[in-house]
Design a protein around this motif. Sequence first.
Motif, PDB file in Angstrom:
ATOM      1  N   ASP A   1       3.075   0.850  -9.774  1.00 19.05           N
ATOM      2  CA  ASP A   1       4.332   1.266 -10.389  1.00 19.05           C
ATOM      3  C   ASP A   1       5.492   0.655  -9.581  1.00 19.05           C
ATOM      4  OD1 ASP A   1       6.475   2.542 -11.473  1.00 19.05           O
ATOM      5  OD2 ASP A   1       5.865   4.570 -10.908  1.00 19.05           O
TER       6      ASP A   1
ATOM      7  N   LEU B   1       8.566   2.290  -7.878  1.00 18.70           N
ATOM      8  CA  LEU B   1       8.547   2.825  -6.505  1.00 18.70           C
ATOM      9  C   LEU B   1       9.338   1.907  -5.576  1.00 18.70           C
ATOM     10  CD1 LEU B   1       4.798   3.898  -6.048  1.00 18.70           C
ATOM     11  CD2 LEU B   1       6.722   5.316  -6.706  1.00 18.70           C
TER      12      LEU B   1
ATOM     13  N   ALA C   1      12.910   2.485  -6.385  1.00 21.24           N
ATOM     14  CA  ALA C   1      13.355   3.788  -5.868  1.00 21.24           C
ATOM     15  C   ALA C   1      13.605   3.682  -4.371  1.00 21.24           C
ATOM     16  CB  ALA C   1      12.304   4.851  -6.156  1.00 21.24           C
ATOM     17  N   ALA C   2      12.728   2.988  -3.659  1.00 20.31           N
ATOM     18  CA  ALA C   2      12.899   2.833  -2.210  1.00 20.31           C
ATOM     19  C   ALA C   2      14.162   2.037  -1.905  1.00 20.31           C
ATOM     20  CB  ALA C   2      11.678   2.150  -1.613  1.00 20.31           C
TER      21      ALA C   2
ATOM     22  N   LEU D   1      17.161   4.063  -2.367  1.00 22.39           N
ATOM     23  CA  LEU D   1      17.371   5.039  -1.293  1.00 22.39           C
ATOM     24  C   LEU D   1      17.757   4.357   0.022  1.00 22.39           C
ATOM     25  CD1 LEU D   1      14.381   7.361  -2.158  1.00 22.39           C
ATOM     26  CD2 LEU D   1      16.783   7.992  -2.289  1.00 22.39           C
TER      27      LEU D   1
ATOM     28  N   ALA E   1      16.176   1.332   1.370  1.00 24.32           N
ATOM     29  CA  ALA E   1      15.152   0.564   2.099  1.00 24.32           C
ATOM     30  C   ALA E   1      15.342  -0.934   1.904  1.00 24.32           C
ATOM     31  CB  ALA E   1      13.769   0.972   1.625  1.00 24.32           C
TER      32      ALA E   1
ATOM     33  N   THR F   1      10.853  -2.630   4.946  1.00 23.69           N
ATOM     34  CA  THR F   1      10.535  -1.197   4.861  1.00 23.69           C
ATOM     35  C   THR F   1       9.768  -0.924   3.573  1.00 23.69           C
ATOM     36  OG1 THR F   1      12.666  -0.873   5.911  1.00 23.69           O
ATOM     37  CG2 THR F   1      11.573   1.095   5.097  1.00 23.69           C
TER      38      THR F   1
ATOM     39  N   ARG G   1       6.256   0.614   4.229  1.00 20.83           N
ATOM     40  CA  ARG G   1       6.248   2.080   4.066  1.00 20.83           C
ATOM     41  C   ARG G   1       5.933   2.519   2.659  1.00 20.83           C
ATOM     42  NH1 ARG G   1      10.889   4.795   7.361  1.00 20.83           N
ATOM     43  NH2 ARG G   1       9.947   6.600   6.390  1.00 20.83           N
ATOM     44  N   ILE G   2       6.013   1.604   1.705  1.00 18.31           N
ATOM     45  CA  ILE G   2       5.719   2.010   0.317  1.00 18.31           C
ATOM     46  C   ILE G   2       4.535   1.214  -0.232  1.00 18.31           C
ATOM     47  CG2 ILE G   2       6.644   2.282  -2.024  1.00 18.31           C
ATOM     48  CD1 ILE G   2       8.065   4.057   0.061  1.00 18.31           C
TER      49      ILE G   2
ATOM     50  N   PRO H   1       1.054   1.257   2.071  1.00 16.41           N
ATOM     51  CA  PRO H   1       0.390   2.575   2.083  1.00 16.41           C
ATOM     52  C   PRO H   1      -0.121   3.013   0.701  1.00 16.41           C
ATOM     53  CG  PRO H   1       2.451   2.686   3.288  1.00 16.41           C
ATOM     54  CD  PRO H   1       2.432   1.362   2.616  1.00 16.41           C
ATOM     55  N   VAL H   2       0.640   2.718  -0.351  1.00 17.46           N
ATOM     56  CA  VAL H   2       0.200   3.128  -1.699  1.00 17.46           C
ATOM     57  C   VAL H   2      -1.054   2.334  -2.090  1.00 17.46           C
ATOM     58  CG1 VAL H   2       0.825   3.118  -4.151  1.00 17.46           C
ATOM     59  CG2 VAL H   2       2.469   3.916  -2.460  1.00 17.46           C
TER      60      VAL H   2
ATOM     61  N   GLU I   1      -2.912  14.470   5.541  1.00 16.02           N
ATOM     62  CA  GLU I   1      -1.917  14.473   4.462  1.00 16.02           C
ATOM     63  C   GLU I   1      -1.842  15.836   3.788  1.00 16.02           C
ATOM     64  OE1 GLU I   1      -3.069  11.198   2.079  1.00 16.02           O
ATOM     65  OE2 GLU I   1      -2.004   9.745   3.327  1.00 16.02           O
ATOM     66  N   ARG I   2      -2.997  16.519   3.716  1.00 17.12           N
ATOM     67  CA  ARG I   2      -3.028  17.845   3.101  1.00 17.12           C
ATOM     68  C   ARG I   2      -2.303  18.845   3.969  1.00 17.12           C
ATOM     69  NH1 ARG I   2      -8.957  18.526   1.785  1.00 17.12           N
ATOM     70  NH2 ARG I   2      -9.055  16.625   0.586  1.00 17.12           N
TER      71      ARG I   2
END
Lengths: 360, 279
Positions: free
Chosen positions: B173, B176, B179-180, B183, B185, B189, B193-194, B197-198, B278-279
């Motif tokens: 997607d 994302l 969106a980063a 915000l 980034a 970054t 960071r996006i 990791p995704v 993460e939980r």
Amino acid sequence: MALLEIVDIDKAVEGQIILNKINLSVNEGEFFSLLGSSGCGKTTLLRLIAGLDKPSSGEIRLDNKRIDNLPPQHRPTKMVFQKYALFPHMTAIDNVAFGLRLRKLPEAQVREKSMNALDMFGLKNFAGRKPETLSGGQQQRVAVARALVNEPRVLLLDEPLSALDQKMREHMQTELRALQKRLGLTFIYVTHDQEEAMILSDRIGVMNSGRLEQVATPRDLYDDPKTFFVASFVGQMTKLSGQLDGAQGEYFRVALPNGEKIQARKKSELKAGGAIAFVRPEKILVLPSSSPAPADQNVLSGQISQIHFRGDQTELEIDCGLKQKVSAYMMSSDDNFKNGQNVKICFCPTETWLFDEGAT
Amino acid sequence: MKLARWLALPSLGWFLFFILAPMMLIFAISLAHRGVYGQIEWGFSLGNYTSLISPVILKIFFKTICFAGGTALACVSLGVLAAWGMAAAPKVYRDLLLALIVVPFLTNGLIRILGLKTFVSVDGPLDMILSWLHIPHDPFSLSTNIYLVGVGMVTSYLPFAVLPLYGAFEKFDFSLVEAAQDLGARNRTVLFRIVLPVLWKPLVGAAFLVFIPCLGEYLIPDLLGGAKALLLGNLITEKFLKARDWPVGSALAIGLIFCLLVSWVILSYLERKRHEEER
């Protein structure tokens, strides 16, 4: 006072015009909606404001400073995306804290601000949850909290409620409006749902094929549409096509194909020949054919062909011998009509708007 | 639905007879002895395994893991860029770019490596170009060296990384990323960071798809590396075909499988720990 000014914005992609000479001012503290059907360019305009796309020409000014040459990172706007775009590998609080951490604020301050933002939406207890474990409404709130925590000058919302069910959507509409009033922040909201735009907005800009057709308050848009598109797009309309048959000031006589004539108020430049009259279905009074019609009204005779019961309202479809059936709304409690009954329909010439047929 | 359960039976049977059974045989051989004439003398001894714990073999093991790891890293790094570029390209160009990746993959691997060998060989095009430009070089070490093995490995295994990563990027997607950026980034970054990791799981999957066959690779080091680039695959081949020492060769093969299992267990453990955190 105008906070955001969009001046002569054009956007073309591979020779195809997406936006055509858009001029718009949005005031400080205003809830402004861009309304239009899909592909009309409303999301593109929002993306240009956010800096996610570049205009082909024109200027975007915020607080009197040009921002169209700035990358999205440096614009004082924040966006809520249609599918929220929450980072799936981060918890709700980490999503909200993302922008603050990039600004290198002290971690304690980041956590406090993020927690307060989540608390504002009743999501304090969900701070440690991943987006996939949250409901659509909760995800939507996290997305708004993530944008708001960065204290933007303008919050841009791209159809943020479209993925929610009807009940949740209505609830979120109330919540968003209350939030906007409370914060006094400028919201620019993109939607294809005219009811949503009407409920939420101080003003609405109706878009069609890359052009801004009309900017007005919801009431003005409904009661006084300036273009053929706005008249057809906003609210329900009964359309009566006919030929111009003389004028008296701004009122024109229109001869309908069934031989009857009506008076209508001119809304656009008219050329001799075909014209289309618009009447809101709720402005049409339906009477039994034996009842006397009120004076100074347009009166047509017809026969009820369909009755649609919609709970509080009933829609009558009346065959007046025209190309299209005439649609009229009435309170269900006043509905004493039967299918096939001969009726008279009456509507006021001042509330019958006339557009040139070529305006379609 | 009940019938559907039996659909896996043929492939399961195939797997049992033609993969698992030979593997068991290799394991049994690894516990046997080499006879004087190279024949297998059945028995039960861990001697072949203890013989592996020698500095020479451990060095080859280490070199092989480094080579396979380096190739996996290079393929995944290049693969991320290629897959991202392809997924972000207009739809009309995507098929073309995909074909550019897939078509060389469809040609015989040996032909590709021989092509590369011809290109760098003595009096080959590269040698001629360097001579023409008066760049001093040794044509013999140019035609077989350890770096060339790396080039050959990356060339051969790059599609193994690009194809699964392209699948992942196609489903990614991209809002994302926006969106980063929205915000605040910057590109770095956004990547670290996006995006990474995704796409962690497909990235690890792609790395393993390259890493595993690279561990057993013997053709590329043999053709492009010469004697200096002896990797585990070459050692196993040597033991089986030249030294006729099947028991030690089998022990090496089982050792390799053991290494893979250990790395898989470590990876699963790390993944589980990440999930719990993460939980």
